[in-house]
Design an enzyme around this catalytic site. Sequence first.
Site, PDB file in Angstrom:
ATOM      1  N   CYS A   2     -10.517  -7.569 -17.024  1.00  0.00           N
ATOM      2  CA  CYS A   2     -11.116  -7.040 -18.242  1.00  0.00           C
ATOM      3  C   CYS A   2     -11.626  -8.168 -19.131  1.00  0.00           C
ATOM      4  O   CYS A   2     -10.955  -9.172 -19.331  1.00  0.00           O
ATOM      5  CB  CYS A   2     -10.162  -6.194 -19.070  1.00  0.00           C
ATOM      6  SG  CYS A   2      -9.535  -4.783 -18.189  1.00  0.00           S
ATOM      7  N   ARG A  27     -15.034 -10.830 -15.204  1.00  0.00           N
ATOM      8  CA  ARG A  27     -13.618 -10.507 -15.386  1.00  0.00           C
ATOM      9  C   ARG A  27     -13.278  -9.083 -14.953  1.00  0.00           C
ATOM     10  O   ARG A  27     -12.113  -8.702 -14.888  1.00  0.00           O
ATOM     11  CB  ARG A  27     -13.224 -10.694 -16.855  1.00  0.00           C
ATOM     12  CG  ARG A  27     -13.439 -12.099 -17.367  1.00  0.00           C
ATOM     13  CD  ARG A  27     -13.031 -12.194 -18.806  1.00  0.00           C
ATOM     14  NE  ARG A  27     -11.623 -11.902 -18.968  1.00  0.00           N
ATOM     15  CZ  ARG A  27     -10.641 -12.776 -18.824  1.00  0.00           C
ATOM     16  NH1 ARG A  27     -10.923 -14.029 -18.516  1.00  0.00           N
ATOM     17  NH2 ARG A  27      -9.389 -12.425 -18.973  1.00  0.00           N
ATOM     18  N   TRP A  74     -11.576  -3.925 -15.590  1.00  0.00           N
ATOM     19  CA  TRP A  74     -11.012  -4.043 -14.244  1.00  0.00           C
ATOM     20  C   TRP A  74      -9.776  -3.157 -14.293  1.00  0.00           C
ATOM     21  O   TRP A  74      -8.788  -3.491 -14.954  1.00  0.00           O
ATOM     22  CB  TRP A  74     -10.648  -5.501 -13.969  1.00  0.00           C
ATOM     23  CG  TRP A  74     -10.197  -5.782 -12.571  1.00  0.00           C
ATOM     24  CD1 TRP A  74     -10.994  -6.065 -11.494  1.00  0.00           C
ATOM     25  CD2 TRP A  74      -8.849  -5.845 -12.085  1.00  0.00           C
ATOM     26  NE1 TRP A  74     -10.217  -6.287 -10.382  1.00  0.00           N
ATOM     27  CE2 TRP A  74      -8.905  -6.164 -10.700  1.00  0.00           C
ATOM     28  CE3 TRP A  74      -7.591  -5.659 -12.665  1.00  0.00           C
ATOM     29  CZ2 TRP A  74      -7.763  -6.303  -9.919  1.00  0.00           C
ATOM     30  CZ3 TRP A  74      -6.458  -5.792 -11.865  1.00  0.00           C
ATOM     31  CH2 TRP A  74      -6.558  -6.114 -10.514  1.00  0.00           C
ATOM     32  N   ASN A 100      -7.189  -6.082 -23.053  1.00  0.00           N
ATOM     33  CA  ASN A 100      -7.035  -6.720 -21.744  1.00  0.00           C
ATOM     34  C   ASN A 100      -5.552  -7.013 -21.568  1.00  0.00           C
ATOM     35  O   ASN A 100      -4.955  -7.665 -22.419  1.00  0.00           O
ATOM     36  CB  ASN A 100      -7.842  -8.025 -21.705  1.00  0.00           C
ATOM     37  CG  ASN A 100      -7.524  -8.859 -20.471  1.00  0.00           C
ATOM     38  OD1 ASN A 100      -7.223  -8.318 -19.416  1.00  0.00           O
ATOM     39  ND2 ASN A 100      -7.588 -10.172 -20.614  1.00  0.00           N
ATOM     40  N   GLY A 101      -4.956  -6.515 -20.493  1.00  0.00           N
ATOM     41  CA  GLY A 101      -3.534  -6.749 -20.248  1.00  0.00           C
ATOM     42  C   GLY A 101      -2.856  -5.459 -19.833  1.00  0.00           C
ATOM     43  O   GLY A 101      -3.512  -4.502 -19.418  1.00  0.00           O
ATOM     44  N   GLU A 454      -9.583 -21.875   3.129  1.00  0.00           N
ATOM     45  CA  GLU A 454     -10.509 -21.573   2.031  1.00  0.00           C
ATOM     46  C   GLU A 454     -11.767 -20.882   2.575  1.00  0.00           C
ATOM     47  O   GLU A 454     -12.267 -19.934   1.980  1.00  0.00           O
ATOM     48  CB  GLU A 454     -10.847 -22.881   1.287  1.00  0.00           C
ATOM     49  CG  GLU A 454     -11.882 -22.761   0.198  1.00  0.00           C
ATOM     50  CD  GLU A 454     -11.502 -21.811  -0.929  1.00  0.00           C
ATOM     51  OE1 GLU A 454     -10.365 -21.326  -0.986  1.00  0.00           O
ATOM     52  OE2 GLU A 454     -12.386 -21.529  -1.757  1.00  0.00           O
ATOM     53  N   LYS A 458     -12.909 -17.206   1.360  1.00  0.00           N
ATOM     54  CA  LYS A 458     -14.251 -16.958   0.800  1.00  0.00           C
ATOM     55  C   LYS A 458     -14.930 -15.844   1.581  1.00  0.00           C
ATOM     56  O   LYS A 458     -15.527 -14.944   1.009  1.00  0.00           O
ATOM     57  CB  LYS A 458     -15.131 -18.209   0.871  1.00  0.00           C
ATOM     58  CG  LYS A 458     -14.873 -19.313  -0.128  1.00  0.00           C
ATOM     59  CD  LYS A 458     -15.316 -19.030  -1.534  1.00  0.00           C
ATOM     60  CE  LYS A 458     -14.168 -18.519  -2.355  1.00  0.00           C
ATOM     61  NZ  LYS A 458     -13.372 -19.484  -3.053  1.00  0.00           N
ATOM     62  N   GLU A 461     -13.217 -12.339   0.857  1.00  0.00           N
ATOM     63  CA  GLU A 461     -13.391 -11.780  -0.491  1.00  0.00           C
ATOM     64  C   GLU A 461     -14.848 -11.404  -0.776  1.00  0.00           C
ATOM     65  O   GLU A 461     -15.103 -10.489  -1.549  1.00  0.00           O
ATOM     66  CB  GLU A 461     -12.806 -12.693  -1.577  1.00  0.00           C
ATOM     67  CG  GLU A 461     -13.611 -13.905  -1.983  1.00  0.00           C
ATOM     68  CD  GLU A 461     -13.033 -14.636  -3.211  1.00  0.00           C
ATOM     69  OE1 GLU A 461     -13.005 -15.865  -3.183  1.00  0.00           O
ATOM     70  OE2 GLU A 461     -12.622 -13.977  -4.185  1.00  0.00           O
ATOM     71  N   HIS A 477       0.135 -19.632  20.245  1.00  0.00           N
ATOM     72  CA  HIS A 477       1.423 -18.986  19.943  1.00  0.00           C
ATOM     73  C   HIS A 477       1.255 -17.530  19.538  1.00  0.00           C
ATOM     74  O   HIS A 477       2.144 -16.945  18.936  1.00  0.00           O
ATOM     75  CB  HIS A 477       2.158 -19.786  18.864  1.00  0.00           C
ATOM     76  CG  HIS A 477       2.475 -21.183  19.280  1.00  0.00           C
ATOM     77  ND1 HIS A 477       3.405 -21.486  20.251  1.00  0.00           N
ATOM     78  CD2 HIS A 477       1.928 -22.373  18.910  1.00  0.00           C
ATOM     79  CE1 HIS A 477       3.450 -22.792  20.436  1.00  0.00           C
ATOM     80  NE2 HIS A 477       2.552 -23.360  19.632  1.00  0.00           N
ATOM     81  N   LYS A 574     -12.215 -12.416 -11.783  1.00  0.00           N
ATOM     82  CA  LYS A 574     -12.096 -13.874 -11.728  1.00  0.00           C
ATOM     83  C   LYS A 574     -10.744 -14.362 -12.234  1.00  0.00           C
ATOM     84  O   LYS A 574     -10.115 -15.200 -11.631  1.00  0.00           O
ATOM     85  CB  LYS A 574     -13.215 -14.524 -12.536  1.00  0.00           C
ATOM     86  CG  LYS A 574     -13.126 -16.032 -12.510  1.00  0.00           C
ATOM     87  CD  LYS A 574     -14.451 -16.670 -12.325  1.00  0.00           C
ATOM     88  CE  LYS A 574     -14.349 -18.131 -11.986  1.00  0.00           C
ATOM     89  NZ  LYS A 574     -14.246 -18.383 -10.559  1.00  0.00           N
TER      90      LYS A 574
HETATM   91  C1  AGP Z   1     -11.187 -17.586  -5.529  1.00  0.00           C
HETATM   92  O1  AGP Z   1     -12.400 -17.379  -4.913  1.00  0.00           O
HETATM   93  C2  AGP Z   1     -10.474 -16.411  -5.897  1.00  0.00           C
HETATM   94  N1  AGP Z   1     -11.281 -15.506  -6.619  1.00  0.00           N
HETATM   95  C3  AGP Z   1      -9.024 -16.512  -6.328  1.00  0.00           C
HETATM   96  O2  AGP Z   1      -8.304 -16.729  -5.166  1.00  0.00           O
HETATM   97  C4  AGP Z   1      -8.600 -17.555  -7.390  1.00  0.00           C
HETATM   98  O3  AGP Z   1      -8.697 -18.839  -6.861  1.00  0.00           O
HETATM   99  C5  AGP Z   1      -7.148 -17.241  -7.832  1.00  0.00           C
HETATM  100  O4  AGP Z   1      -7.109 -15.985  -8.427  1.00  0.00           O
HETATM  101  C6  AGP Z   1      -6.570 -18.285  -8.746  1.00  0.00           C
HETATM  102  O5  AGP Z   1      -7.310 -18.396  -9.924  1.00  0.00           O
HETATM  103  P1  AGP Z   1      -7.070 -19.611 -10.913  1.00  0.00           P
HETATM  104  O6  AGP Z   1      -7.498 -20.847 -10.207  1.00  0.00           O
HETATM  105  O7  AGP Z   1      -7.919 -19.303 -12.121  1.00  0.00           O
HETATM  106  O8  AGP Z   1      -5.611 -19.635 -11.240  1.00  0.00           O
END
Ligand code: AGP
Length: 579
Positions: A2, A27, A74, A100-101, A454, A458, A461, A477, A574
Amino acid sequence: MCGIIGYTGFRKASDVILRGLKTLEYRGYDSAGIAVSGPKGLEIRKGAGKVAEVSESLLFSSLEGNAGIGHTRWATHGKVCNENAHPHANCSKSIALVHNGVIENYLSIKEALSAEGHKFESETDSEVVAHLIEENMKNMPIERAFQESIKALKGSYAIVMAARGENRIFAARKNSPLIAGIGKGEFILASDITAALPYTKKIVPVDEERIVIASEKEIAFYDYSGKEANPNYMEVDWTAETAEKGGFPHFMLKEIYEQKLALPESLAADVKDANALIEKAKNIHIIACGTSYHAGLVLSILLEKQTGKFAKAFIASEYPFIANPEKGTLALAISQSGETADTMQAARFAKAAGAKLLALTNVVGSSLSRLADSTVYLNAGPEVSVAATKTFSSQLALAYRLAYGSEPWAKEIPRAVEKALAQEQSVKSLSSRFKDANDVFFIGRGLSYPIAMEGALKLKELSYIHAEAYPGGELKHGPLSLIQPGTLVVALAPSDESLPKMHGNIKEVKARGAFVIALTDNPEITKEVDFALHVEKSRPELYPFAMLPLLQMLAYYASTSRGIDPDRPRNLAKSVTVE
Ligand code: AGP
């Protein structure tokens, strides 16, 4: 999680709020809404959908008035629908607020207010706050009713409220981010700095458990007892342009390209205090989530090798269940936003056990930086896309600074990234392979394994393709049984000490019919695989930087080839400010 914004000043509030919501949309983007206090009273417009869609259909810009609030959602409590969109109002529609929260005790408050005759229109936890304030306003003026109601809430919140006939906006913050932008004759309260940047660079990161009241003339900060509190003013050097797309189709691609500019800034960070903490530490616990966790894995490998100390990376949400921090432990929290709830609670857990806290974050004045004993900033500039790209390479750069100091070869890092970026068309040509893919396996060894992780994160997501990363040696394994003719395997095979074994792993998957894409500088592997993305030959330490942009662009083009907006992947936000 949010995005919220409030504005009061001399401008048309709806213009400022709409622009701010577009900036904050990373957000959350399942619903949007606005409330403006103006000549027609308090007008509220909201609905399910992205900011631009909702604003266009409900004509946000037609709202007249100089004070107002906005929200991009969100969903946490309640499904995505018009009723659950913010702002939420009281029964008489005289006040409206955005939140937000998560309000943990909303059910008991709701029951008590229902007994008093309050009628609720949504399933959200946020709406109860508007009704609680209304209830308290029966006995006291609005500012006290706001304060008393906030004190009754349990959980996490950043709240901004507007009211009929008022040019003042009211806000409160506990465990959710809130900043105040201090302009001349105008104030902005928002989830993050980028929403205030077009109007001011003077920022106050609002402290925990603060009430803020702003009119067009002044802003005041109070603690929960009503005592005026001194804010901490700071000037930020980010520009509004850096938070805009600048000709790129998506923020993600722009931010992938910005890595070559961000990296020299990150490499120039002052790490003196951080090094002193590392030196004194008995052991090092790295805590982070998602992409930042992958940077943590790299840092743990490098620190353990360079310092000989025990250094382990923990997934922050797991940390309190599995770790034993103590006096002498250095908790090293990595978070782009500095607001991630899982990382914050792990950091608090470590501090409570007597550990020192070192933060690596991109956001000046973030909650994490304020909790930490010392902070190193990434200096990567604002990152808007949900997918972390430039902040990840900046985290890696800082990991290198902390582990290796100022090695002359570190200057070559931005060039390694630039060389990789030059292969955009080659990466793009691969996207048709991913269009209909169901599973992709990423393999790497040593430092390449966290980079492979990573790459897999990527891809999943952003393209919604199932992707897994394995150390090359782990395939036999178990996961090898998943390899069939045509299965996509992305192999990270730079010429470092892992090369001979990785070569073997590539042969294993090729023998089972996999379609192998190798990131390599080795001519033999280049010939053997189905597609090779060239990695510039360099010293081993530089390979992660040479491979990372290729994986980022691969995920970007896989996403766009499947018709997905990479800046707004489904179900994600984010800054994850709930646990
Ligand atoms: C990254 O592409 C992600 N959206 C997510 O994994 C992100 O890195 C994670 O939520 C941690 O966020 P931060 O670095 O703001 O703590």
